[in-house]
Design a protein around this motif. Sequence first.
Motif, mmCIF file in Angstrom:
data_model
loop_
_atom_site.group_PDB
_atom_site.id
_atom_site.type_symbol
_atom_site.label_atom_id
_atom_site.label_comp_id
_atom_site.label_asym_id
_atom_site.label_seq_id
_atom_site.Cartn_x
_atom_site.Cartn_y
_atom_site.Cartn_z
ATOM 1 N N VAL A 160 56.505 59.667 47.722
ATOM 2 C CA VAL A 160 55.716 59.031 46.662
ATOM 3 C C VAL A 160 54.599 59.957 46.191
ATOM 4 N N ARG A 173 48.744 54.375 49.138
ATOM 5 C CA ARG A 173 49.216 55.269 48.057
ATOM 6 C C ARG A 173 50.144 54.534 47.089
ATOM 7 N N LEU A 174 51.147 53.851 47.626
ATOM 8 C CA LEU A 174 52.082 53.097 46.796
ATOM 9 C C LEU A 174 51.505 51.732 46.432
ATOM 10 N N LEU A 184 54.391 46.475 52.197
ATOM 11 C CA LEU A 184 54.251 47.937 52.202
ATOM 12 C C LEU A 184 53.490 48.425 53.428
ATOM 13 N N LYS A 190 62.127 52.080 60.310
ATOM 14 C CA LYS A 190 62.565 51.683 58.961
ATOM 15 C C LYS A 190 64.003 51.168 58.996
ATOM 16 N N ASP A 230 44.669 41.630 59.625
ATOM 17 C CA ASP A 230 45.400 42.607 60.445
ATOM 18 C C ASP A 230 46.763 41.996 60.756
ATOM 19 N N TYR A 248 59.572 56.776 63.370
ATOM 20 C CA TYR A 248 59.303 56.260 62.024
ATOM 21 C C TYR A 248 60.613 55.839 61.351
ATOM 22 N N ASP A 305 45.201 43.877 53.311
ATOM 23 C CA ASP A 305 45.080 45.195 53.942
ATOM 24 C C ASP A 305 43.895 45.149 54.896
HETATM 25 N N1 LIG Z 1 54.440 57.547 50.700
HETATM 26 C C1 LIG Z 1 55.736 57.874 50.770
HETATM 27 O O1 LIG Z 1 56.155 58.970 50.390
HETATM 28 C C2 LIG Z 1 56.727 56.866 51.314
HETATM 29 C C3 LIG Z 1 58.092 57.196 51.290
HETATM 30 C C4 LIG Z 1 59.012 56.278 51.811
HETATM 31 C C5 LIG Z 1 58.569 55.052 52.298
HETATM 32 N N2 LIG Z 1 57.237 54.763 52.297
HETATM 33 C C6 LIG Z 1 56.813 53.460 52.811
HETATM 34 O O2 LIG Z 1 56.141 52.788 51.762
HETATM 35 C C7 LIG Z 1 55.066 51.991 52.312
HETATM 36 C C8 LIG Z 1 53.752 52.382 51.645
HETATM 37 O O3 LIG Z 1 53.521 53.779 51.883
HETATM 38 P P1 LIG Z 1 52.138 54.446 51.472
HETATM 39 O O4 LIG Z 1 52.373 55.893 51.317
HETATM 40 O O5 LIG Z 1 51.502 53.671 50.373
HETATM 41 O O6 LIG Z 1 51.313 54.215 52.821
HETATM 42 P P2 LIG Z 1 49.729 54.251 53.049
HETATM 43 O O7 LIG Z 1 49.505 54.741 54.433
HETATM 44 O O8 LIG Z 1 49.059 54.953 51.929
HETATM 45 O O9 LIG Z 1 49.356 52.704 52.986
HETATM 46 C C9 LIG Z 1 49.707 51.811 54.008
HETATM 47 C C10 LIG Z 1 48.668 50.709 54.031
HETATM 48 O O10 LIG Z 1 49.009 49.766 55.067
HETATM 49 C C11 LIG Z 1 47.808 49.326 55.638
HETATM 50 N N3 LIG Z 1 48.051 48.818 56.999
HETATM 51 C C12 LIG Z 1 48.546 49.525 58.036
HETATM 52 N N4 LIG Z 1 48.571 48.735 59.125
HETATM 53 C C13 LIG Z 1 48.103 47.521 58.769
HETATM 54 C C14 LIG Z 1 47.895 46.301 59.462
HETATM 55 N N5 LIG Z 1 48.126 46.175 60.770
HETATM 56 N N6 LIG Z 1 47.405 45.232 58.783
HETATM 57 C C15 LIG Z 1 47.120 45.349 57.453
HETATM 58 N N7 LIG Z 1 47.299 46.490 56.755
HETATM 59 C C16 LIG Z 1 47.781 47.561 57.403
HETATM 60 C C17 LIG Z 1 46.904 50.553 55.670
HETATM 61 O O11 LIG Z 1 45.536 50.217 55.770
HETATM 62 C C18 LIG Z 1 47.273 51.227 54.351
HETATM 63 O O12 LIG Z 1 46.368 50.878 53.301
HETATM 64 C C19 LIG Z 1 55.096 52.237 53.811
HETATM 65 O O13 LIG Z 1 55.847 51.199 54.408
HETATM 66 C C20 LIG Z 1 55.822 53.556 53.949
HETATM 67 O O14 LIG Z 1 56.448 53.696 55.205
HETATM 68 C C21 LIG Z 1 56.312 55.646 51.800
#
Ligand SMILES: NC(=O)c1ccc[n+]([C@@H]2O[C@H](COP(=O)([O-])OP(=O)(O)OC[C@H]3O[C@@H](n4cnc5c(N)ncnc54)[C@H](O)[C@@H]3O)[C@@H](O)[C@H]2O)c1
Length: 307
Positions: free
Chosen positions: A172, A11-12, A68, A145, A46, A141, A31
């Motif tokens: 986000v 997403r981010l 991320l 963090k 991975d 979680y 990813d």
């Molecule tokens: N979305 C929010 O509201 C939010 C808020 C605060 C913090 N965050 C943090 O921001 C970051 C991004 O969030 P997001 O919403 O985009 O998450 P998301 O789940 O949409 O994306 C995370 C990505 O990480 C990849 N991933 C997971 N494990 C993996 C691995 N072992 N190897 C390679 N890739 C891997 C997944 O395939 C995925 O595409 C995260 O660290 C999340 O904790 C998000």
Amino acid sequence: MKTVVTGGAGRLGRSTLDALARAGHEVICIDRVPAPDFAGRQIDVDLLHPSAFSNFVGDERPDAIVHLAAIAVPFSAPEAVTLETNSRLAFTVLDAAREHGVARVLAASSPTVIGYGSPTGWAPDVLPIDERHRTRPWNAYALSKQLVESMVAMFSRQQTATVFGAFRPCFVISPPEWAGEPTQQGHTVADRLRDPSLAAVSLFNYVDARDAAAFVLAWLERAGPPQSGRVYFVGADDALATEPLATLLPRFLPGVDASALDGSSPAFSSAAAKRELGWAPQHGWRTELDPAALASFGVVTPGSGTS
Ligand SMILES: NC(=O)c1ccc[n+]([C@@H]2O[C@H](COP(=O)([O-])OP(=O)(O)OC[C@H]3O[C@@H](n4cnc5c(N)ncnc54)[C@H](O)[C@@H]3O)[C@@H](O)[C@H]2O)c1
């Protein structure tokens, strides 16, 4: 600048890939799944395999890494899996950056480290909440963090060749979600505005994904040794609510004095990111929702014909 983005398909991540590529970075997405609509290099690694990532960084010699990748939703996996995955992924990435002397590494943390939503009760020490607020994680979680932030601080004490940083993006919201797709929690932005109990658990925080990506860019361009080991809140300039938090918050956190939050002010302050990095959010729910949705919340937009 050659910049690696882990979790770039998320997403981010998608907005981050876009913002960095537009700014002229040579961006490599890491990813386990493909990032749609990204024309740059994508590599399927991975991150649970540390040597694969370290070898990749040693071969590519990037200038920066934005980390991320994570299990991004609390309780979306067993607690032990979330804790182990998120901390292992962060350690793998930060340690590889240290080993290969990558100039800058920024890792995603989360405002959940503050501890809101705890079933045993929680109240802010002070409002608005900034980076000086104590952390009190109550689930795996949030704990993972907090560990990410501790790792960033730890590595920043080991060497000066790399600037290490962390940021806490608020909830986000990506462009398709403004247009009506479900958000990370399964409901739409409009649902969240219509039913305050949905956003109350995270104190009505949010940030547009493009604004969070702009923060990443600002940090990569401007953070220097004085910022190494630091963490920043990154949120919108207003709350995701149709009424002031001064009256709304005490309904969900009885006894909390929110009178310091005037008008549409958010509960979290991004003042440090603005002051130190020159970043400022450009998007908010009042600019991104369509006129019909805004009208249903009593917000009149020019030309909407609503009186
Ligand atoms: N979305 C929010 O509201 C939010 C808020 C605060 C913090 N965050 C943090 O921001 C970051 C991004 O969030 P997001 O919403 O985009 O998450 P998301 O789940 O949409 O994306 C995370 C990505 O990480 C990849 N991933 C997971 N494990 C993996 C691995 N072992 N190897 C390679 N890739 C891997 C997944 O395939 C995925 O595409 C995260 O660290 C999340 O904790 C998000």
